[in-house]
Design a protein around this motif. Structure first.
Motif, PDB file in Angstrom:
ATOM      1  N   ALA A   1       0.843  -1.199   0.000  1.00  0.00           N
ATOM      2  CA  ALA A   1       0.000   0.000   0.000  1.00  0.00           C
ATOM      3  C   ALA A   1       0.875   1.245   0.000  1.00  0.00           C
ATOM      4  O   ALA A   1       1.909   1.311   0.655  1.00  0.00           O
ATOM      5  N   GLY A   2       0.426   2.229  -0.743  1.00  0.00           N
ATOM      6  CA  GLY A   2       1.162   3.479  -0.863  1.00  0.00           C
ATOM      7  C   GLY A   2       1.239   3.977  -2.289  1.00  0.00           C
ATOM      8  O   GLY A   2       1.525   5.141  -2.534  1.00  0.00           O
ATOM      9  N   GLY A   3       0.975   3.090  -3.233  1.00  0.00           N
ATOM     10  CA  GLY A   3       0.963   3.471  -4.644  1.00  0.00           C
ATOM     11  C   GLY A   3      -0.455   3.507  -5.179  1.00  0.00           C
ATOM     12  O   GLY A   3      -1.376   3.977  -4.506  1.00  0.00           O
ATOM     13  N   THR A   4      -0.662   2.969  -6.378  1.00  0.00           N
ATOM     14  CA  THR A   4      -1.990   2.950  -6.984  1.00  0.00           C
ATOM     15  C   THR A   4      -2.946   2.129  -6.117  1.00  0.00           C
ATOM     16  O   THR A   4      -2.634   1.001  -5.739  1.00  0.00           O
ATOM     17  N   ALA A   5      -4.094   2.715  -5.803  1.00  0.00           N
ATOM     18  CA  ALA A   5      -5.096   2.053  -4.959  1.00  0.00           C
ATOM     19  C   ALA A   5      -6.206   1.528  -5.854  1.00  0.00           C
ATOM     20  O   ALA A   5      -7.120   2.262  -6.245  1.00  0.00           O
ATOM     21  N   TRP A   6      -6.157   0.226  -6.157  1.00  0.00           N
ATOM     22  CA  TRP A   6      -7.072  -0.335  -7.142  1.00  0.00           C
ATOM     23  C   TRP A   6      -8.502  -0.441  -6.640  1.00  0.00           C
ATOM     24  O   TRP A   6      -9.450  -0.368  -7.423  1.00  0.00           O
ATOM     25  N   ALA A   7      -8.689  -0.580  -5.340  1.00  0.00           N
ATOM     26  CA  ALA A   7     -10.061  -0.610  -4.825  1.00  0.00           C
ATOM     27  C   ALA A   7     -10.760   0.717  -5.080  1.00  0.00           C
ATOM     28  O   ALA A   7     -11.943   0.763  -5.439  1.00  0.00           O
ATOM     29  N   LEU A   8     -10.023   1.813  -4.905  1.00  0.00           N
ATOM     30  CA  LEU A   8     -10.609   3.131  -5.168  1.00  0.00           C
ATOM     31  C   LEU A   8     -10.884   3.328  -6.658  1.00  0.00           C
ATOM     32  O   LEU A   8     -11.879   3.963  -7.037  1.00  0.00           O
ATOM     33  N   ILE A   9      -9.993   2.789  -7.498  1.00  0.00           N
ATOM     34  CA  ILE A   9     -10.240   2.869  -8.938  1.00  0.00           C
ATOM     35  C   ILE A   9     -11.507   2.115  -9.304  1.00  0.00           C
ATOM     36  O   ILE A   9     -12.331   2.599 -10.096  1.00  0.00           O
TER      37      ILE A   9
END
Length: 343
Positions: free
Chosen positions: A221-229
């Motif tokens: 965690a700390g980069g692209t957040a796929w759940a939010l995408i």
């Protein structure tokens, strides 16, 4: 399976746009909690700092890897070509995005042997999702993924949270570990397992190592957040609200690197997720990473040209070299022994 290609392509295209948009959003970065010890008298020359390394038996000029990005939309062909050419120039590995669309026969979108022609000497790593291992994928599909791009290794990505919040996502995961073990024992090239932005725990890494996996990418965690995408893609308020609850979820990359390295002292380890620059890369290596991966941070350059990607990583390398210099580390082996403190 090819009948599913159109929705998959649409989803991949949306992923690309939303990942780019997320890069422009300031988010708390877990590497900021750590500080490298400054040395005012390094007793070495900056130009003598050695950033070369090796991974899975291959020599590399830098401890960087182009992490998996797009694998679906037509513009992915340009991105993949730019990344492959840049990785060849830099002599670093290139991990392609998901090959699912290409494997299922709809279109290749640049995920073919043209990549090997553009990048004849570097490690290229194939990729598809772990969920597909319970949907008919096995050793034959894995070998096809390797052969279609002349890959030197195959990545299987773990994305249970993304699939769970994605409408129509693949949520059958019982049996994935057994399938991974079968693949690791039969595939002719090394098998790498990575998360997609929520981190590998030490327990999962240990189980994967015992199953015969050759390397892991903690992708914390700390980069692209796929759940939010996936929440941004949602077509209903309920789905968007479900995804929103997982903002901040996951194992931060620094913690994932340190815990996995402690549990698996000899397992080749890639640290990715929230690496912004060469100083973050230095911290990741000091925590125990062998290589440092970037995806979202390099995506804007990848949409421009190979030269833009090369320029991006040259700045990263310069930052990493200076970080080694001002901590008194002549090479990456010494950097890996450097104690980190609070920022």
């Amino acid at each position: 399976m090819s009948g599913e290609a159109s929705p998959i392509l649409t989803r991949k295209d949306e992923h690309l746009d939303l990942a780019l948009a997320q890069q422009a959003t300031a988010r708390r970065n877990p590497f900021d909690a750590f500080g490298l010890p400054h040395c005012a008298l390094p007793e070495l020359d900056l130009d003598d700092v050695d950033l070369t390394t090796s991974f899975l038996g291959r020599p590399l000029s830098l401890p960087f890897v182009v992490s998996s990005m797009t694998g679906g939309p037509a513009r992915g062909a340009k991105i993949n070509a730019n990344l492959a050419a840049a990785a060849e120039a830099l002599q670093i590995p290139f991990a392609v995005g998901s090959q699912r669309v290409a494997l299922e026969g709809s279109r290749a979108d640049g995920l073919g042997l043209e990549l090997r022609r553009v990048a004849p000497t570097i490690p290229i790593w194939g990729n598809f999702g772990a969920a597909q291992l319970l949907q008919g994928y096995g050793i034959d599909e894995a070998r096809r993924a390797v052969e279609m791009i002349g890959a030197d290794a195959l990545i299987i990505h773990l994305n249970p949270l993304q699939e769970a919040v994605q409408p129509g996502g693949d949520t059958r995961w019982r049996g994935v570990l057994e399938a991974l073990e079968r693949l690791a024992n039969r595939l002719e090239v090394p098998l790498i397992v990575k998360e997609v932005g929520y981190g590998l725990s030490s327990g999962v890494a240990r189980v994967l190592a015992d199953a015969g996996v050759a390397a892991v990418d903690v992708a914390g965690a700390g980069g692209t957040a796929w759940a939010l995408i996936e929440g941004d893609r949602a077509r209903s308020d309920a789905a968007a609200e479900t995804a929103k609850a997982f903002d901040g979820w996951g194992i931060p990359t620094p913690r994932a690197i340190r815990s996995v390295r402690t549990a698996c002292a000899d397992l080749p380890l890639i640290g990715s997720g929230g690496i912004r620059n060469g100083v973050d890369a230095a911290k990741a290596i000091a925590l125990g990473a062998d290589l440092v991966g970037q995806a979202g941070q390099v995506l804007p350059a990848a949409m421009v040209s190979p030269e833009a990607v090369v320029g991006h990583f040259e700045v990263m390398a310069r930052q990493l070299r200076i970080a080694c210099f001002v901590t008194g580390c002549p090479n990456l082996s010494v950097l890996r022994e450097l104690p980190l403190g609070p920022a």
